[in-house]
Design a protein around this motif. Structure first.
Motif, mmCIF file in Angstrom:
data_model
loop_
_atom_site.group_PDB
_atom_site.id
_atom_site.type_symbol
_atom_site.label_atom_id
_atom_site.label_comp_id
_atom_site.label_asym_id
_atom_site.label_seq_id
_atom_site.Cartn_x
_atom_site.Cartn_y
_atom_site.Cartn_z
ATOM 1 N N ARG A 140 -6.536 4.280 3.322
ATOM 2 C CA ARG A 140 -7.391 4.269 2.493
ATOM 3 C C ARG A 140 -7.814 5.570 2.355
ATOM 4 O O ARG A 140 -7.558 5.913 0.720
ATOM 5 N N GLY A 141 -7.136 6.439 2.846
ATOM 6 C CA GLY A 141 -7.851 7.569 2.948
ATOM 7 C C GLY A 141 -8.985 8.042 2.535
ATOM 8 O O GLY A 141 -10.453 7.593 2.952
ATOM 9 N N HIS A 142 -9.490 9.018 2.427
ATOM 10 C CA HIS A 142 -11.423 10.043 1.916
ATOM 11 C C HIS A 142 -11.101 9.793 0.483
ATOM 12 O O HIS A 142 -10.560 10.349 -0.543
ATOM 13 N N SER A 143 -12.310 10.577 0.334
ATOM 14 C CA SER A 143 -12.943 11.566 -0.645
ATOM 15 C C SER A 143 -11.696 12.273 -1.091
ATOM 16 O O SER A 143 -11.163 12.454 -2.167
ATOM 17 N N ALA A 144 -11.313 13.298 -0.479
ATOM 18 C CA ALA A 144 -11.103 14.151 -0.719
ATOM 19 C C ALA A 144 -8.566 13.779 -0.456
ATOM 20 O O ALA A 144 -8.342 14.808 -1.245
ATOM 21 N N LEU A 145 -8.574 12.472 -0.105
ATOM 22 C CA LEU A 145 -7.282 12.783 -0.342
ATOM 23 C C LEU A 145 -7.325 11.120 -0.042
ATOM 24 O O LEU A 145 -7.398 10.611 0.781
ATOM 25 N N LEU A 199 -2.587 7.655 4.028
ATOM 26 C CA LEU A 199 -2.037 8.790 4.598
ATOM 27 C C LEU A 199 -0.655 8.516 5.428
ATOM 28 O O LEU A 199 -0.395 10.437 5.982
ATOM 29 N N ALA A 200 -0.248 8.055 5.321
ATOM 30 C CA ALA A 200 0.509 7.625 6.407
ATOM 31 C C ALA A 200 1.536 6.170 6.459
ATOM 32 O O ALA A 200 1.004 5.611 6.406
ATOM 33 N N THR A 201 3.163 6.303 6.861
ATOM 34 C CA THR A 201 3.880 4.866 6.940
ATOM 35 C C THR A 201 2.760 4.297 8.185
ATOM 36 O O THR A 201 2.646 3.023 8.085
ATOM 37 N N GLY A 202 2.105 4.941 9.125
ATOM 38 C CA GLY A 202 1.802 4.213 10.660
ATOM 39 C C GLY A 202 0.351 4.859 11.145
ATOM 40 O O GLY A 202 0.799 6.244 11.026
ATOM 41 N N THR A 228 0.310 0.683 7.542
ATOM 42 C CA THR A 228 -0.780 1.219 6.945
ATOM 43 C C THR A 228 0.124 1.357 5.661
ATOM 44 O O THR A 228 -0.907 1.308 3.943
ATOM 45 N N ALA A 229 1.525 1.969 5.651
ATOM 46 C CA ALA A 229 2.401 2.213 4.271
ATOM 47 C C ALA A 229 3.793 1.725 4.106
ATOM 48 O O ALA A 229 4.241 1.616 4.972
ATOM 49 N N ASN A 230 3.778 1.290 2.762
ATOM 50 C CA ASN A 230 5.073 0.826 2.507
ATOM 51 C C ASN A 230 5.621 1.685 1.418
ATOM 52 O O ASN A 230 6.362 1.059 0.121
ATOM 53 N N GLY A 231 5.818 3.196 1.926
ATOM 54 C CA GLY A 231 6.254 4.123 0.548
ATOM 55 C C GLY A 231 6.123 5.389 0.737
ATOM 56 O O GLY A 231 5.248 5.938 1.860
ATOM 57 N N ARG A 232 5.769 5.940 -0.455
ATOM 58 C CA ARG A 232 4.850 6.845 -0.452
ATOM 59 C C ARG A 232 3.755 7.139 -0.068
ATOM 60 O O ARG A 232 3.065 6.344 0.120
ATOM 61 N N ASN A 280 0.866 -0.823 -0.103
ATOM 62 C CA ASN A 280 0.157 0.087 0.229
ATOM 63 C C ASN A 280 1.490 1.021 0.245
ATOM 64 O O ASN A 280 2.003 1.467 0.546
ATOM 65 N N ASN A 281 0.719 2.287 -0.582
ATOM 66 C CA ASN A 281 1.749 3.327 -1.722
ATOM 67 C C ASN A 281 1.420 4.144 -2.337
ATOM 68 O O ASN A 281 0.590 3.854 -3.068
ATOM 69 N N ARG A 282 1.890 4.943 -2.322
ATOM 70 C CA ARG A 282 1.481 6.116 -3.762
ATOM 71 C C ARG A 282 2.800 6.687 -4.456
ATOM 72 O O ARG A 282 3.159 7.016 -5.309
ATOM 73 N N ASN A 283 3.513 5.244 -4.655
ATOM 74 C CA ASN A 283 4.668 5.561 -5.105
ATOM 75 C C ASN A 283 4.527 5.319 -7.241
ATOM 76 O O ASN A 283 5.070 6.045 -7.579
ATOM 77 N N HIS A 284 3.796 5.289 -7.694
ATOM 78 C CA HIS A 284 3.088 5.612 -8.791
ATOM 79 C C HIS A 284 2.867 6.878 -9.391
ATOM 80 O O HIS A 284 2.942 7.328 -10.217
ATOM 81 N N ARG A 285 2.603 8.087 -8.277
ATOM 82 C CA ARG A 285 2.360 9.365 -8.394
ATOM 83 C C ARG A 285 3.712 9.674 -8.366
ATOM 84 O O ARG A 285 4.140 11.281 -8.130
ATOM 85 N N GLY A 286 5.036 9.604 -7.555
ATOM 86 C CA GLY A 286 5.714 10.014 -7.564
ATOM 87 C C GLY A 286 7.009 9.595 -6.550
ATOM 88 O O GLY A 286 6.618 8.637 -6.298
ATOM 89 N N ALA A 287 8.263 10.279 -6.276
ATOM 90 C CA ALA A 287 9.131 9.275 -5.876
ATOM 91 C C ALA A 287 8.952 8.981 -4.076
ATOM 92 O O ALA A 287 8.571 9.695 -3.904
ATOM 93 N N TRP A 288 9.372 8.115 -3.931
ATOM 94 C CA TRP A 288 9.539 7.428 -2.816
ATOM 95 C C TRP A 288 10.892 6.891 -2.186
ATOM 96 O O TRP A 288 11.959 6.713 -2.294
ATOM 97 N N GLY A 289 11.902 8.605 -1.575
ATOM 98 C CA GLY A 289 13.138 8.755 -1.224
ATOM 99 C C GLY A 289 14.079 9.369 -2.337
ATOM 100 O O GLY A 289 13.218 9.941 -3.504
#
Length: 315
Positions: A63-68, A72-75, A86-90, A30-39
């Motif tokens: 999971r986030g919400h409708s606006a975002l 929403l965080a690493t944990g 909750t996330a491994n990456g961006r 679970n991450n947003r790496n497809h939207r930009g760099a992580w690191g």
């Protein structure tokens, strides 16, 4: 430049620091790496969730919400002190912020606080914080009144120290969201300067350190001082009927008196045994006999002290 921790290394670092870790199903992908760099990563940001009791705060961060969209965080660190990964990456937690703050964090060059931010998400000079910071979303209303339970605050400190330790960073690699963006106010309810002090203290010790562990046993001087200054009244075995209870300082005096008596007996017995050994002849190892007597006397000293102390506790 710091390469982000792998999922396994992150879990290991958190557990070594004494965190209670819950791996939320699916967090490792679970991450947003497809939207930009992580690191490369340079620090940890602390946030509050702005949620109410009963909210499924962990699912919200995952999971986030409708606006975002999430994560929403690493944990998410809940009020019971559990670190929910909750996330491994961006992740969508830091957004845009001040490049001067980022550089101060990289250099760990600031005093009590990094320079006041003058940028925010979408401003012309903002830099991407989601690529550069791990993020802890911490369960709290964010109104400045909702308390931070000790177990939760301790978990936030431990989780932050775990990442800093794993990367070889100091406490100035940890900042609040309000120190990154001039639009933000989180975390509300505790001061980041004090928070960094707590992280620094933890980093001075081995992973998993628990405050107070090293101070449980008083030194002899501390014990003597405590005995002499306490006014408690206790029963002592062998006390005369006219004085059935003694103060703690009297107990100390009694122990020392009895030890002196044992030592006087030791000296007399040692002299007598030495003389006896010389009369018996060369076949007796005088030094060995004396050593045995001295050991017996030492054991008696301990026994006398224990008897006085145990007897004082019975009352």
């Amino acid at each position: 430049m710091a390469i982000p921790l792998t999922a396994d290394r992150l879990v290991a670092a958190l557990r070594a620091e004494g965190c209670t870790v819950r791996e939320v199903a699916g967090w490792r992908s679970n991450n947003r790496n497809h939207r930009g760099a992580w690191g490369p990563v340079h620090g940890v940001q602390i946030h509050h969730t702005v949620t109410n009791p009963g909210d499924d705060v962990v699912s919200l961060i995952f999971r986030g919400h409708s606006a975002l969209p999430g994560p929403l965080a690493t944990g998410c660190i809940t009020k019971n002190g559990v670190v929910h990964l909750t996330a491994n990456g961006r992740a969508n937690h830091a957004g845009g912020g001040d490049g001067r703050v980022l550089q101060a964090v990289i250099d760990e060059s600031y005093g009590d606080r990094p320079p006041a931010p003058q940028e925010h998400d979408g401003s012309p000079g903002a830099v991407d914080g989601n690529a550069r910071f791990y993020g802890w979303e911490c369960e709290n209303k964010g109104d400045g009144k909702d308390p931070w339970p000790r177990v939760q605050y301790d978990a936030i400190v431990r989780a932050t120290a775990a990442i800093c330790r794993a990367h070889g960073w100091g406490p100035k690699s940890a900042i609040g969201h309000l120190e990154w963006s001039d639009w933000k106010v989180d975390p509300r309810g505790f001061d980041m300067k004090d928070f960094r002090t707590a992280v620094a203290e933890r980093l001075e010790h081995e992973p998993g350190w628990n405050p107070g562990e090293e101070d449980d046993m008083p030194t002899p001087a501390e014990f003597a001082k405590a005995v002499l200054t306490l006014d408690g009244v206790i029963s002592v075995p062998g006390a005369p009927a006219t004085n059935p209870t003694w103060t703690l300082s009297s107990v100390q005096t009694e122990i020392l008196k009895r030890i002196d008596m044992v030592r006087a007996t030791e000296a007399a017995q040692t002299a007598a045994i030495t003389k006896l050994a010389s009369l018996v002849g060369s076949g007796v190892d005088t030094a060995q006999v004396v050593a045995a007597v001295q050991q017996a006397i030492a054991d008696a000293v301990v026994k006398v002290s224990v008897e006085v102390i145990d007897g004082s506790q019975e009352g």
